[in-house]
Design a protein around this motif. Structure first.
Motif, mmCIF file in Angstrom:
data_model
loop_
_atom_site.group_PDB
_atom_site.id
_atom_site.type_symbol
_atom_site.label_atom_id
_atom_site.label_comp_id
_atom_site.label_asym_id
_atom_site.label_seq_id
_atom_site.Cartn_x
_atom_site.Cartn_y
_atom_site.Cartn_z
ATOM 1 N N TRP A 102 7.861 -6.443 -6.235
ATOM 2 C CA TRP A 102 6.805 -7.267 -5.635
ATOM 3 C C TRP A 102 7.128 -8.750 -5.772
ATOM 4 C CZ3 TRP A 102 3.875 -5.641 -2.022
ATOM 5 C CH2 TRP A 102 3.350 -4.344 -2.002
ATOM 6 N N PHE B 245 9.554 -9.622 -3.178
ATOM 7 C CA PHE B 245 8.858 -9.682 -1.888
ATOM 8 C C PHE B 245 8.106 -10.997 -1.719
ATOM 9 C CE2 PHE B 245 4.604 -9.083 0.044
ATOM 10 C CZ PHE B 245 4.969 -8.929 1.363
ATOM 11 N N LYS C 221 9.936 -12.940 1.110
ATOM 12 C CA LYS C 221 9.290 -12.738 2.404
ATOM 13 C C LYS C 221 8.101 -13.666 2.620
ATOM 14 C CE LYS C 221 11.908 -9.211 3.595
ATOM 15 N NZ LYS C 221 12.898 -9.354 4.695
ATOM 16 N N LEU C 222 7.274 -13.819 1.598
ATOM 17 C CA LEU C 222 6.068 -14.641 1.782
ATOM 18 C C LEU C 222 6.271 -16.106 1.405
ATOM 19 C CD1 LEU C 222 2.993 -12.451 0.832
ATOM 20 C CD2 LEU C 222 4.412 -12.446 2.881
ATOM 21 N N GLN D 20 -0.819 -7.746 -10.807
ATOM 22 C CA GLN D 20 -1.808 -6.895 -10.140
ATOM 23 C C GLN D 20 -1.120 -5.863 -9.250
ATOM 24 O OE1 GLN D 20 -5.343 -9.080 -8.501
ATOM 25 N NE2 GLN D 20 -4.167 -10.904 -9.016
ATOM 26 N N LEU D 21 -0.183 -6.328 -8.454
ATOM 27 C CA LEU D 21 0.455 -5.437 -7.468
ATOM 28 C C LEU D 21 1.205 -4.278 -8.127
ATOM 29 C CD1 LEU D 21 1.743 -8.162 -4.982
ATOM 30 C CD2 LEU D 21 0.143 -6.315 -4.405
ATOM 31 N N ILE E 218 -0.450 -0.748 -8.106
ATOM 32 C CA ILE E 218 -0.782 0.014 -6.892
ATOM 33 C C ILE E 218 -0.054 1.352 -6.957
ATOM 34 C CG2 ILE E 218 -0.680 0.066 -4.370
ATOM 35 C CD1 ILE E 218 -2.470 -2.160 -5.365
ATOM 36 N N GLN E 219 -0.826 2.415 -6.798
ATOM 37 C CA GLN E 219 -0.272 3.766 -6.948
ATOM 38 C C GLN E 219 0.146 4.324 -5.601
ATOM 39 O OE1 GLN E 219 0.238 4.857 -9.835
ATOM 40 N NE2 GLN E 219 -1.402 4.334 -11.265
ATOM 41 N N SER E 220 1.427 4.357 -5.335
ATOM 42 C CA SER E 220 1.939 5.011 -4.133
ATOM 43 C C SER E 220 3.452 4.997 -4.155
ATOM 44 C CB SER E 220 1.425 4.328 -2.862
ATOM 45 O OG SER E 220 2.164 4.788 -1.753
ATOM 46 N N VAL F 212 5.505 6.345 -1.981
ATOM 47 C CA VAL F 212 6.086 6.058 -0.667
ATOM 48 C C VAL F 212 6.049 4.555 -0.400
ATOM 49 C CG1 VAL F 212 3.916 6.933 0.296
ATOM 50 C CG2 VAL F 212 5.743 6.324 1.840
ATOM 51 N N LEU F 213 4.982 3.889 -0.830
ATOM 52 C CA LEU F 213 4.909 2.433 -0.657
ATOM 53 C C LEU F 213 6.098 1.743 -1.303
ATOM 54 C CD1 LEU F 213 3.503 -0.298 -0.053
ATOM 55 C CD2 LEU F 213 2.239 0.006 -2.181
ATOM 56 N N LYS G 182 9.399 2.388 0.502
ATOM 57 C CA LYS G 182 9.487 1.641 1.761
ATOM 58 C C LYS G 182 9.698 0.155 1.488
ATOM 59 C CE LYS G 182 8.448 4.760 5.063
ATOM 60 N NZ LYS G 182 9.125 4.913 6.361
ATOM 61 N N LEU G 183 9.007 -0.347 0.471
ATOM 62 C CA LEU G 183 9.148 -1.763 0.122
ATOM 63 C C LEU G 183 10.588 -2.052 -0.289
ATOM 64 C CD1 LEU G 183 7.743 -4.536 -0.434
ATOM 65 C CD2 LEU G 183 7.335 -3.721 -2.770
ATOM 66 N N TYR H 214 12.753 -2.041 2.705
ATOM 67 C CA TYR H 214 12.488 -3.229 3.513
ATOM 68 C C TYR H 214 13.149 -4.476 2.925
ATOM 69 C CZ TYR H 214 9.636 -6.862 5.758
ATOM 70 O OH TYR H 214 9.196 -7.969 6.435
ATOM 71 N N LEU I 102 6.575 -2.392 6.876
ATOM 72 C CA LEU I 102 7.162 -1.319 6.053
ATOM 73 C C LEU I 102 7.339 -0.009 6.820
ATOM 74 C CD1 LEU I 102 5.763 -1.663 2.446
ATOM 75 C CD2 LEU I 102 7.529 -2.961 3.620
ATOM 76 N N GLN J 268 -6.407 0.170 -2.134
ATOM 77 C CA GLN J 268 -6.020 -0.433 -3.408
ATOM 78 C C GLN J 268 -5.644 -1.900 -3.220
ATOM 79 O OE1 GLN J 268 -3.360 2.111 -5.946
ATOM 80 N NE2 GLN J 268 -3.260 3.404 -4.132
ATOM 81 N N ILE K 162 -6.544 -6.917 -4.605
ATOM 82 C CA ILE K 162 -5.682 -7.901 -5.271
ATOM 83 C C ILE K 162 -6.297 -9.283 -5.103
ATOM 84 C CG2 ILE K 162 -3.378 -8.941 -5.339
ATOM 85 C CD1 ILE K 162 -3.296 -6.031 -6.107
#
Ligand SMILES: [Mn+2]
Ligand SMILES: [Mn+2]
Ligand SMILES: [Mn+2]
Ligand SMILES: [Mn+2]
Lengths: 220, 220
Positions: free
Chosen positions: A82, A85, A89-90, A103-104, A107-109, A111-112, A115-116, A119, B90, B103, B107
């Motif tokens: 994160w 990222f 990116k930001l 915080q980030l 996040i529970q996933s 696949v996220l 993919k991140l 990416y 993504l 989720q 943030i």
DNA sequence: AATATAATTTAGTTTCACCTAAAAAAATAT
DNA sequence: ATATTTTTTTAGGTGAAACTAAATTATATT
């Protein structure tokens, strides 16, 4: 394998960061790191111990199990991905991203995160020079040492920071001593341990505090 | 203005979604929407009322204040921006993003959301056709109506969905009825309310359930 | 070895967000 | 208008994660 709470993840991550070979980690150190109180730590250690994420015996200090270590690394992986990222990116600055990543990272996933990672192009190093564990927990060994320990007249590349505070990172921005810069150590003052560096023919003096918190890697 | 808890944000968002003109929102409806119990709702309403985010009088149903409405819209903004990110950057599918956005929407960081919005190019519509509020809470009015209410032989463009479940979205993918497609309503069966559509010369039959959950906008 | 200090654990509370069961109020039906 | 049903609230309780204060164990000092 039931999901962990945010608090549990934070404890595992703290234990990962506080780990020292051949030393159990003490309740005080953990409490200090997490800004809580030793009594709260004891309670949580019992819980994590029941979940087999660490081995805990009263008064003995604590060590992560294989399972606990893997979970901790996974949180570290998410945190650093994160951060990458946010900077890459930001366009957030390297001193702005840590709190948001805190915080980030929860996040529970799965696949996220996959993919991140894809990416971002499977980055190996985060904006502060720390290695990003891959899916299996493997990460590159950053062959670095502290700026204050390097021999005179060697060339070195800034590769990371030990201190992650906004104040320190902003200071480095100001003196333009960012990751990737190549410097030559010209002089070390006995009196205050300050260091003189040469960067493209120019000389830069840095204090002991700065030198102690900078990681460098030797350059040919 | 002290930050809201995740739970408080979820209640505000629920109230935003449940809002109907000239009707206070009932405890049961809220409990149902949030998968909790009416007794829990009453407690939270008292708390939010003390924070001046809504007006609450026992047994009277509840309405968001200006302040509460703005906060709710802000959560919606974050949710939809993240969904847009997940699909657009993504490459997650539109049926995979809602739970992750549930989720991510919590943030806490204004600068993060501003940067994300900028990075995405200030999108106006999320992957399900819902409008994304801007920083001030303004959003485009989507001039759409339900597919089951449209006159025969009119051309219409699929512009959104009413039902956001994975099952429905996957079904739309399967029959290739995705946002942006232009269709012509050819026939409506009295018997089962199913609809026959023409898409590039081919005919597609959709059930009443599908038609009722599809939003379209008329096309010249 | 005895004592002082420091680290750790236990005991007892607090706050948050939830719950169930029962009571009260409002809405609906007879 | 009364009775029934539905909705909403109150009362009392739970578990998670924190806290303070006191007790216990370990470590360091004399
Ligand atoms: Mn960080
Ligand atoms: Mn970092
Ligand atoms: Mn959604
Ligand atoms: Mn959506």
């Amino acid at each position: 394998m039931i999901a962990l709470t945010i608090s549990e993840e934070n404890y595992l991550k703290a234990l990962y960061h506080l780990y020292q070979p051949d030393e159990g980690i003490g309740t005080n150190a953990i409490a200090n790191h997490l800004n809580t109180k030793p009594a709260s730590v004891t309670e949580m250690l019992k819980k994590l111990s029941e979940k087999k994420l660490l081995t805990y015996e009263k008064y003995q200090g604590v060590i992560l199990t294989k399972k606990g270590y893997a979970s901790a690394l996974n949180v570290v992986r998410r945190h650093r991905l994160w951060e990458y990222f946010l900077v890459d990116k930001l366009n957030l600055k390297w001193d702005e991203v840590h709190d948001i990543a805190e915080q980030l990272e929860h996040i529970q996933s799965d696949v996220l995160i996959e993919k991140l990672d894809m990416y971002l192009g499977h980055p190996k190093i985060d904006p502060h020079g720390d290695p990003i564990p891959d899916k299996e927990g493997k990460m590159c060994i950053v062959n670095c040492c502290c700026m204050s320990e390097i021999k005179l007249n060697t060339k070195a590349k800034i590769s990371g920071v030990k201190n992650h505070t906004t104040a320190f990172l902003k200071h480095l921005d100001k003196i333009e001593l960012v990751i990737g810069k190549v410097v030559k150590i010209k002089e070390r003052n006995e009196f205050d341990q300050s260091v003189a560096l040469e960067i493209n023919k120019k000389v830069l003096h840095i204090s002991k505090d700065v030198a102690q918190n900078l990681l460098v890697e030797k350059v040919k």
